[in-house]
Design an enzyme around this catalytic site. Structure first.
Site, PDB file in Angstrom:
ATOM      1  N   HIS A 171      29.072  35.416  49.604  1.00 19.18           N
ATOM      2  CA  HIS A 171      30.182  36.231  49.109  1.00 19.18           C
ATOM      3  C   HIS A 171      29.819  36.891  47.788  1.00 19.18           C
ATOM      4  O   HIS A 171      28.843  36.519  47.137  1.00 19.18           O
ATOM      5  CB  HIS A 171      31.481  35.421  48.999  1.00 19.18           C
ATOM      6  CG  HIS A 171      31.417  34.226  48.114  1.00 19.18           C
ATOM      7  ND1 HIS A 171      31.566  32.940  48.561  1.00 19.18           N
ATOM      8  CD2 HIS A 171      31.224  34.111  46.777  1.00 19.18           C
ATOM      9  CE1 HIS A 171      31.483  32.094  47.561  1.00 19.18           C
ATOM     10  NE2 HIS A 171      31.267  32.782  46.462  1.00 19.18           N
ATOM     11  N   HIS A 195      28.827  50.051  44.013  1.00 24.60           N
ATOM     12  CA  HIS A 195      29.921  50.024  44.983  1.00 24.60           C
ATOM     13  C   HIS A 195      29.705  48.921  46.010  1.00 24.60           C
ATOM     14  O   HIS A 195      28.624  48.326  46.088  1.00 24.60           O
ATOM     15  CB  HIS A 195      30.042  51.371  45.694  1.00 24.60           C
ATOM     16  CG  HIS A 195      28.824  51.761  46.478  1.00 24.60           C
ATOM     17  ND1 HIS A 195      27.874  52.637  45.995  1.00 24.60           N
ATOM     18  CD2 HIS A 195      28.364  51.371  47.709  1.00 24.60           C
ATOM     19  CE1 HIS A 195      26.910  52.786  46.887  1.00 24.60           C
ATOM     20  NE2 HIS A 195      27.178  52.011  47.939  1.00 24.60           N
ATOM     21  N   ARG A 228      36.303  40.169  39.240  1.00 24.53           N
ATOM     22  CA  ARG A 228      37.591  39.898  38.613  1.00 24.53           C
ATOM     23  C   ARG A 228      38.555  41.076  38.796  1.00 24.53           C
ATOM     24  O   ARG A 228      38.140  42.238  38.737  1.00 24.53           O
ATOM     25  CB  ARG A 228      37.389  39.604  37.123  1.00 24.53           C
ATOM     26  CG  ARG A 228      36.408  38.465  36.857  1.00 24.53           C
ATOM     27  CD  ARG A 228      36.041  38.345  35.386  1.00 24.53           C
ATOM     28  NE  ARG A 228      35.075  37.270  35.158  1.00 24.53           N
ATOM     29  CZ  ARG A 228      33.762  37.437  35.122  1.00 24.53           C
ATOM     30  NH1 ARG A 228      33.243  38.650  35.276  1.00 24.53           N
ATOM     31  NH2 ARG A 228      32.955  36.415  34.930  1.00 24.53           N
ATOM     32  N   GLU A 264      32.195  52.361  49.510  1.00 24.53           N
ATOM     33  CA  GLU A 264      31.631  53.410  50.352  1.00 24.53           C
ATOM     34  C   GLU A 264      31.960  53.077  51.799  1.00 24.53           C
ATOM     35  O   GLU A 264      31.666  51.972  52.280  1.00 24.53           O
ATOM     36  CB  GLU A 264      30.112  53.496  50.174  1.00 24.53           C
ATOM     37  CG  GLU A 264      29.470  54.575  51.037  1.00 24.53           C
ATOM     38  CD  GLU A 264      27.952  54.638  50.894  1.00 24.53           C
ATOM     39  OE1 GLU A 264      27.361  55.651  51.323  1.00 24.53           O
ATOM     40  OE2 GLU A 264      27.372  53.666  50.367  1.00 24.53           O
ATOM     41  N   ASN A 282      42.219  35.825  36.284  1.00 23.40           N
ATOM     42  CA  ASN A 282      42.367  34.966  35.113  1.00 23.40           C
ATOM     43  C   ASN A 282      43.737  35.221  34.491  1.00 23.40           C
ATOM     44  O   ASN A 282      44.088  36.374  34.200  1.00 23.40           O
ATOM     45  CB  ASN A 282      41.255  35.251  34.094  1.00 23.40           C
ATOM     46  CG  ASN A 282      39.895  34.804  34.588  1.00 23.40           C
ATOM     47  OD1 ASN A 282      39.671  33.637  34.861  1.00 23.40           O
ATOM     48  ND2 ASN A 282      38.972  35.760  34.714  1.00 23.40           N
ATOM     49  N   GLU A 288      35.265  37.300  47.068  1.00 26.52           N
ATOM     50  CA  GLU A 288      36.031  36.325  46.302  1.00 26.52           C
ATOM     51  C   GLU A 288      36.591  37.020  45.070  1.00 26.52           C
ATOM     52  O   GLU A 288      35.851  37.416  44.163  1.00 26.52           O
ATOM     53  CB  GLU A 288      35.163  35.136  45.881  1.00 26.52           C
ATOM     54  CG  GLU A 288      35.935  34.133  45.046  1.00 26.52           C
ATOM     55  CD  GLU A 288      35.078  33.018  44.479  1.00 26.52           C
ATOM     56  OE1 GLU A 288      35.502  32.386  43.491  1.00 26.52           O
ATOM     57  OE2 GLU A 288      33.970  32.795  45.009  1.00 26.52           O
TER      58      GLU A 288
END
Length: 360
Positions: free
Chosen positions: A101, A170, A105, A218, A156, A152
């Protein structure tokens, strides 16, 4: 929109993530310890060094004996390093690796989940809140984590904006019909930054969109694929250096390389299998640009491995910086190691078996 063909669940296992914060870990440089010189020093007291190198025992010049010992020790150290690198290369090639993965953030988790599920056709695979650490994770993708590359997201508490920087490029998503996908995204209020059309210098139909946090995606027009989330593009300052590192330290293959002098850039596709069936790392070199601002939004890619300890040693041997020594994570006991590539891009390697246990 995105059409998926089944992928065997027996493909190399994957990772669950660990806490992301804005602090950076201290990097440790690998230093090989060589004891050969000590052994030669002790041998020198019993017989002239010339005997050990097949030299005729004649009167040496002043200091000649010591120079021979130093030279021999250096040659032995060099030979030992070469042998270690060859052993590491062989092991890395045999290791069961798969990109698991990509971690980054976002400022509003629910908003991003809504965009990815409604506009990009992803599924929310799981969500994990860690209030004591003040963060929440969400895993999204086009198939189960044990067999597909997924996203993922990390939120925060109280942080609603991040700097993406200029180094991250990208993510790539393969779709059946780029034009129809773009129309859907527009209808849902998404931002299209490049209308559908052939890629510069090629024939593949593409388009670019932005998610609510400004991450670019993309869209690539392709047939059915087991891995619709198919690319992560990062910019690097020395393409040959990066290719060499990812081949040797990470065990990736150079799948293809394309030079575009007209537009002053070169790309290299790296990965663990063919592009039409696996996610790939797209490295981009823009002519004359050697450094980029990485910001604080994009975090890392996670890769599965059978042995995080051997992986860390291989990374050290081939010039990578270990930012977290191999070992279990407190609380969940998943074994990981983290490193930086020559450009400072972070990767986390996770024990395959431990990762599967996390998904149970």
């Amino acid at each position: 929109m995105v059409r998926i063909i089944p992928m065997a669940s027996s493909i190399r296992p994957s990772l669950s993530s660990f806490r992301l914060c804005n602090s950076t870990s201290r990097s440790s440089l690998y230093v090989s310890s060589v004891t050969s010189s000590r052994r030669f020093a002790s041998l020198g007291s019993a017989a002239p060094q010339s005997q050990f190198f097949g030299l005729k025992a004649s009167k040496p010049w002043r200091g000649e004996s010591n120079n021979l010992v130093v030279a021999a020790a250096g040659n032995m150290a060099q030979g030992s390093t070469i042998a270690s690198q060859e052993n590491s290369l062989e092991w890395v090639k045999k290791d069961k690796r798969r990109m698991l993965h990509v971690v980054y953030r976002v400022g509003d988790l629910d908003r991003t989940i809504k965009f990815y599920t409604e506009c990009l056709g992803m599924k929310l695979l799981r969500k994990r809140d860690i209030p004591e650490e003040r963060y929440t994770n969400a895993f999204l993708g086009y198939g189960p984590e044990d067999s597909h590359f997924v996203i993922e997201l990390t939120y925060n508490y109280g942080v609603d904006k991040y700097d993406i920087g200029t180094g991250f490029g990208h993510f790539g998503i393969a779709v059946d019909d780029v034009a129809k996908t773009v129309e859907l995204i527009k209808a849902k209020g998404g931002k299209v930054t490049r209308e559908p059309g052939p890629v510069k210098g090629g024939s593949t139909v593409i388009a670019f969109i932005e998610d609510p946090d400004g991450y670019k995606f993309e869209l690539l027009e392709r047939g059915p694929t087991p891995e619709p989330l198919c690319q992560v593009m990062l910019r690097v300052g020395d393409l040959d250096r990066s290719i060499n590192f990812y081949e040797k330290a990470f065990g990736m293959e150079l799948l293809r390389k394309r030079d575009n002098p007209e537009y002053k850039y070169t790309i290299a596709m790296m990965g663990y299998g063919p592009e039409d069936k696996n996610v790939v790392l797209e490295l981009t070199y823009n002519f004359g640009v050697t450094e980029y601002d990485k910001g604080n939004a994009y975090a890392q890619i996670a890769i599965g491995t059978d042995d995080v300890y051997k992986t860390a040693e291989a990374i050290k041997l081939f010039g990578g910086k270990i930012t977290r020594e191999p070992g279990p994570l407190p609380g969940i006991n998943t074994k990981i190691t983290a490193c930086l590539d020559p450009d400072g891009w972070k990767t986390v390697f996770v024990d395959n078996i431990d990762f599967l246990k996390e998904l149970e």
